[in-house]
Design a protein around this motif. Structure first.
Motif, PDB file in Angstrom:
ATOM      1  N   LYS A  51      -3.081  -0.044  -3.558  1.00  0.00           N
ATOM      2  CA  LYS A  51      -3.750   1.215  -3.696  1.00  0.00           C
ATOM      3  C   LYS A  51      -3.244   1.805  -5.140  1.00  0.00           C
ATOM      4  CE  LYS A  51      -4.812   5.609  -1.574  1.00  0.00           C
ATOM      5  NZ  LYS A  51      -4.656   6.364  -0.476  1.00  0.00           N
ATOM      6  N   SER A  83     -11.105  -3.041  -4.441  1.00  0.00           N
ATOM      7  CA  SER A  83     -11.388  -3.232  -3.282  1.00  0.00           C
ATOM      8  C   SER A  83     -12.120  -4.535  -3.038  1.00  0.00           C
ATOM      9  CB  SER A  83     -12.119  -2.008  -2.391  1.00  0.00           C
ATOM     10  OG  SER A  83     -13.225  -1.826  -2.951  1.00  0.00           O
ATOM     11  N   ASP A 114     -11.348   0.018  -9.032  1.00  0.00           N
ATOM     12  CA  ASP A 114     -11.590  -0.012  -7.712  1.00  0.00           C
ATOM     13  C   ASP A 114     -11.367  -1.560  -7.546  1.00  0.00           C
ATOM     14  OD1 ASP A 114     -11.883  -0.048  -5.099  1.00  0.00           O
ATOM     15  OD2 ASP A 114     -14.065   0.480  -5.081  1.00  0.00           O
ATOM     16  N   ALA A 140       0.645  -1.253  -0.111  1.00  0.00           N
ATOM     17  CA  ALA A 140      -0.055   0.247  -0.029  1.00  0.00           C
ATOM     18  C   ALA A 140       0.663   1.323   0.102  1.00  0.00           C
ATOM     19  CB  ALA A 140      -0.746   0.003   1.095  1.00  0.00           C
TER      20      ALA A 140
END
Length: 743
Positions: free
Chosen positions: A402, A413, A411, A382
Motif C-alpha cells: 500500500k 490493486s 493503484d 502492508a
C-alpha cells in the motif's frame, strides 16, 4: 450434481414449473385482449413469463438433445429407442399446434384493428387545437394588458408606482404585478396573495428576452389542475431607449378551463398512445403466441425424453460421473442400482473417487500452508511505511504494498502480472523510477542504492531507493525487489533548519556593524562635502550616497533573515478575515492604480483562529510578489478569493491569490518555497520561504501552480480553529504511520 434418484424429481419440478408459467401467460394474454388499458401493465410480464418458460424448457431440451446425439453417435444402448420416441412425439404434436397458431394469429390481428376509429381521432385533434387557441388568445390579451401597464407607468411619477400598480392590477384582473429595477431589485409590487408572500426573482429566461427588448409570456401549470399566465415587458425611459426596469404580471386561468384543458390533453395523449401501440401490440401478441407455441412443442419433445430416460439411466449416470472426475470433482458418488455387474462397476467407481478425494485434500492442505505464509508476508508489507515492489525477471509486477501506491500515486490493486513499463507510461512518478531501474538493469547491476528526484503534480519529491535481486540457490534470476521511501519532508525539514541557523548567524553578524557604517558615511558627508573642490565633492557625495543605500539594502536583508529565523511564538486570536484582507487590498489598490485587485469571500462574517500579524505578513508578501511579477506594459489583475472548504473532514480556510503576471518557471516550480530561490532581478529570495514557514506554523500548507492562461496561482489552506488544528496534527501522524506522504 444431482443423483439418479433426485434428477427425475428435478426434471419433473422444472417441467411443472414451465407448464405453470405457460398457463399464467395465457391468462394474462386473455386479460390484455379483453381490455387494452391493461396492455402496458401486462405486456412486459407476459413476454418475460414466456421467455422464462422457454428458457427453462430450452435448458432441459438442449441437455437432453446433446445427450441423445452423443449417445447415438457412440452407439450407447438405449439411444436409438430414445431417438424413435422423440420422433413420434414431434410428428404427433406439430400439426395441431400449427393449426391453432394460424387461427389465433388471424383472431389477434383482426381483433386489434376494431379498437380504433378515425372520427374519434379527428374530434380529439379539433378539441386539442381549440383549447390551445383559447389559451393562446388569453396569453395575447394579457401580454397586451401588461404592455399598456408599461406605457402608463412610463408616464407616472416613480413615487406613485405602488398606488398605480395596485390600481392597474385590479383593472386587468391580474393576481400579481411586480416592478423590478435594473439590478432585479423589487421597486413595487401588488398581489392578491398574503402580505408575507414575497415575489420570486426574475428568471434567466425572462432576463435574456427582456434584454433583447422583447416581451415575455408563458403558460405555467400550478397544482390542482390550475394554470397561470405570466407576462413580462421592459419598462423603457420616456425620452431614452434604455431599459430601466421590468414589469412582470401573473394572471390566473380559471380552474374550470384548466380542468377542461387537462382533460382534453389527457384524453388525446391516451388515445395517441394506444394508436402508437397498435402495431407493437400486434407484434407483442404474435410474439407471445409464438412463444406459447414453442413452449408447447418443446414440452412435448421433453416428454419423450422423460419417458425414455429410465431405460438407460444407470449407464448414463456412470458416464456423467467419469466426466465429473475428469473435471476435478472427486467428491462424486453414484447410487448403486443393485447387486449386478453394473452395481459392481459403480462400487468400483465410488472407491476410486474416494481415494482421489483424499489425495486432493492432502495437496490442498499443503497449498493452504503456502498461501498462509504468503498472506503473512503481505500483512507485513502492508504495515510498512516504506514502498516495496517485487518484479519478475521480465519486469512484470509481482506484488506491491500500500505504501508503494501512496508514494508513487499509483493503484497497484489490479496491476499484478502487468509490465512495469506499460503502467509507467500512465504515471509520471512511476515512469521516472522505472527509468532509473532500467538504467541499472541495462548496466547489469541488480543490487544498487540511490537517492533520486521525481516530479509529481504537487512538485519535486526526493526518494531514496534500493534494489536487490531474488536469485535462488541455483543462481537463477527469479526477479528483483525495489524498496523506496519518500524523504522529501525529512530533507526539507533539515534544509529549513539549516537555513534558519544560517539566517540567524547572518542577521547577528551583519546587523551590528551596519549602523556605525551608515553614521560614519553620513558624518564624512556632512563634514567634508562643503570643504572640497566641486569635482571631489561630487565623488564624495556619490560614494557616501551609495554607502547609505547599500546599508539600507543590507538592513532590509537582515530583517528578512530575522523574519525567516524567528521562533514560532504566535498570538492566536479569532479574526475576521474579510476585514483584515480588505485593509491590505485597499492599501495596495491606492498605491498601484494600474493594477486591478479584486476580492471575493464566501461571507463577510467568516472568522478563524490565527495570528493576525503573521496573516498580514503572508498576504503582504504574496500580493507584493504578484505586483512585481506583472509587466508594466499589460493591464495587471490580481484576484484574492477566500472560502471555507473541507479536506479529509477537516474544516479549512482557503485563500487563493491569482495574477496575470509572468508565472513560475516550470523547471523550478517544485523549489519556489526554498530560501534564495527567485526569478526576480531584485529581492532576497526569502519571500515565499517566509510565507511557507508562517503557513506551516499555523499547521496549514501552501500550493503553487501556473494559471491556465497566464500568471501564477498560490493557494493557502489553514485550519479554521484550534480543534481543527489538532485534527490536522493527528492526520499528519496517522498518514506518516501508514506510509502516506501527503495530505
Amino acid at each position: 450434481m444431482a443423483t439418479p434418484k433426485i434428477r427425475p424429481l428435478l426434471y419433473a419440478m422444472m417441467s411443472a414449473f414451465g407448464v405453470g408459467l405457460t398457463f399464467i401467460a395465457l391468462i394474462m394474454l386473455s386479460q390484455a385482449a379483453q381490455n387494452s388499458e391493461n396492455f402496458d401493465q401486462l405486456a412486459n410480464s407476459i413476454l418475460w413469463v414466456n421467455i422464462l418458460c422457454l428458457f427453462v424448457l430450452m435448458v432441459l431440451l438442449v441437455g437432453n438433445l446433446f445427450r441423445l446425439f452423443r449417445d447415438y453417435q457412440q452407439n450407447i444402448p438405449g439411444s436409438r429407442l430414445k431417438a424413435k420416441m422423440v420422433g413420434m412425439f414431434v410428428g404427433l404434436a406439430i400439426i395441431p399446434l400449427l393449426i391453432v397458431f394460424y387461427f389465433s394469429m388471424q383472431f389477434i390481428n383482426r381483433g386489434i384493428d376494431t379498437w380504433f376509429n378515425v372520427e374519434v381521432e379527428t374530434g380529439l385533434d379539433d378539441a386539442l387545437t381549440l383549447s390551445r387557441n383559447a389559451l393562446a388568445m388569453q396569453m395575447r390579451d394579457h401580454l397586451s394588458a401588461t404592455e399598456q401597464i408599461a406605457q402608463r407607468l412610463r408616464e407616472t411619477n416613480s413615487s406613485q408606482f405602488i398606488y398605480e400598480i395596485g390600481k392597474l392590477r385590479e383593472e386587468i384582473g391580474a393576481s400579481e404585478i411586480t416592478l423590478f429595477g435594473r439590478n432585479s431589485r423589487i421597486l413595487a409590487t401588488n398581489s392578491d396573495l398574503s402580505v408575507n408572500n414575497v415575489p420570486s426573482r426574475v428568471s434567466n429566461e425572462v432576463m435574456m428576452q427582456i434584454r433583447q427588448n422583447r416581451p415575455y409570456v408563458s403558460l405555467d401549470p400550478l397544482s390542482n389542475d390550475a394554470y397561470e399566465i405570466r407576462t413580462a415587458v421592459p419598462l423603457v425611459a420616456e425620452n431614452m431607449p434604455d431599459i430601466i426596469g421590468i414589469i412582470r404580471a401573473r394572471f390566473p386561468v380559471s380552474q374550470r378551463i384548466g380542468r377542461m384543458v387537462n382533460s382534453i390533453d389527457s384524453s388525446y395523449t391516451d388515445y395517441k398512445r394506444i394508436v402508437y401501440l397498435r402495431e407493437p401490440l400486434k407484434r407483442t401478441f404474435s410474439l407471445t403466441l409464438t412463444a406459447v407455441l414453442m413452449i408447447s412443442l418443446l414440452a412435448s419433445i421433453f416428454g419423450a425424453f422423460v419417458l425414455s430416460r429410465r431405460l438407460v439411466s444407470p449407464i448414463q449416470n456412470l458416464v456423467e460421473g467419469t466426466k465429473a472426475v475428469a473435471k476435478g470433482d472427486f467428491d462424486m458418488r453414484l447410487p448403486v442400482p443393485g447387486k449386478d455387474e453394473i452395481g459392481f462397476l459403480i462400487n468400483s467407481f465410488n472407491e476410486m473417487t474416494k481415494g482421489l478425494s483424499i489425495a486432493r485434500k492432502q495437496a490442498s492442505l499443503s497449498q493452504n500452508l503456502v498461501e498462509a505464509e504468503r498472506a503473512n508476508l503481505e500483512i507485513i508489507l502492508a504495515s510498512l511505511s516504506t514502498g516495496v515492489i517485487s518484479l519478475e525477471s521480465d519486469l512484470k509486477i509481482r506484488t506491491a504494498n500500500k505504501a508503494a501506491g501512496s508514494i508513487l500515486n499509483v493503484d497497484f490493486s489490479e496491476s499484478r502480472g502487468e509490465l512495469l513499463s506499460n503502467l509507467a507510461k500512465e504515471h509520471n512518478v512511476l515512469n521516472e523510477l522505472f527509468v532509473v531501474i532500467k538504467k541499472y538493469l541495462d548496466e547489469g547491476n541488480m543490487v544498487w542504492h540511490e537517492q533520486i528526484i521525481v516530479h509529481s503534480d504537487t512538485g519535486r519529491r526526493i526518494l531514496t531507493c534500493a534494489c536487490s535481486d531474488l536469485s535462488n540457490d541455483t543462481m537463477e534470476n527469479e526477479g528483483l525487489v525495489v524498496v523506496f521511501d519518500d524523504i522529501t519532508i525529512q530533507i526539507q525539514s533539515q534544509r529549513d533548519a539549516a537555513w534558519g541557523e544560517v539566517a540567524r548567524r547572518l542577521a547577528h553578524e551583519i546587523k551590528n556593524p551596519l549602523t556605525p557604517i551608515q553614521l560614519s558615511a553620513e558624518r564624512v558627508r556632512r563634514k567634508y562635502l562643503n570643504t572640497m573642490p566641486k569635482e571631489d565633492a561630487e565623488i564624495l557625495d556619490r560614494s557616501t550616497h551609495i554607502i547609505v543605500e547599500q546599508v539600507a539594502a543590507l538592513k532590509e536583508m537582515v530583517n528578512a533573515f530575522s523574519d525567516y529565523a524567528r521562533s514560532p511564538d504566535m498570538e492566536i486570536v479569532t479574526i475576521n478575515i474579510a476585514i483584515l484582507l480588505r485593509e491590505i487590498i485597499d492599501l495596495y489598490q491606492e498605491q498601484e492604480s494600474k493594477i486591478n485587485i479584486t476580492f471575493d469571500i464566501d461571507s463577510d462574517d467568516l472568522k478563524f483562529d490565527a495570528d493576525p500579524g503573521r496573516i498580514r505578513q503572508i498576504i503582504h508578501n504574496l500580493v507584493r510578489n504578484s505586483i512585481e511579477a506583472i509587466p508594466e506594459d499589460i493591464a495587471g489583475t490580481i484576484s484574492v478569493n477566500v472560502k471555507q472548504c473541507d479536506i479529509n473532514n477537516i474544516k479549512m480556510i482557503e485563500i487563493c491569490i491569482e495574477d496575470n503576471g509572468s508565472g513560475f518557471d516550470k523547471n523550478s516550480l517544485g523549489q519556489i518555497f526554498d530560501p534564495y530561490v527567485t526569478s526576480k532581478s531584485k529581492g532576497t529570495g526569502l519571500g515565499l520561504a517566509i510565507v511557507k514557514k508562517l503557513v506551516e506554523e499555523h499547521m496549514g500548507f501552501i500550493e503553487a501552480e501556473n494559471a491556465k492562461k497566464q500568471g501564477a496561482v498560490i493557494k493557502i489552506f489553514m485550519p479554521e480553529n484550534e480543534k481543527m488544528r489538532e485534527k490536522m496534527i493527528s492526520s499528519f501522524k496517522h498518514k506518516k504511520d501508514n506510509g502516506v506522504h501527503s495530505l
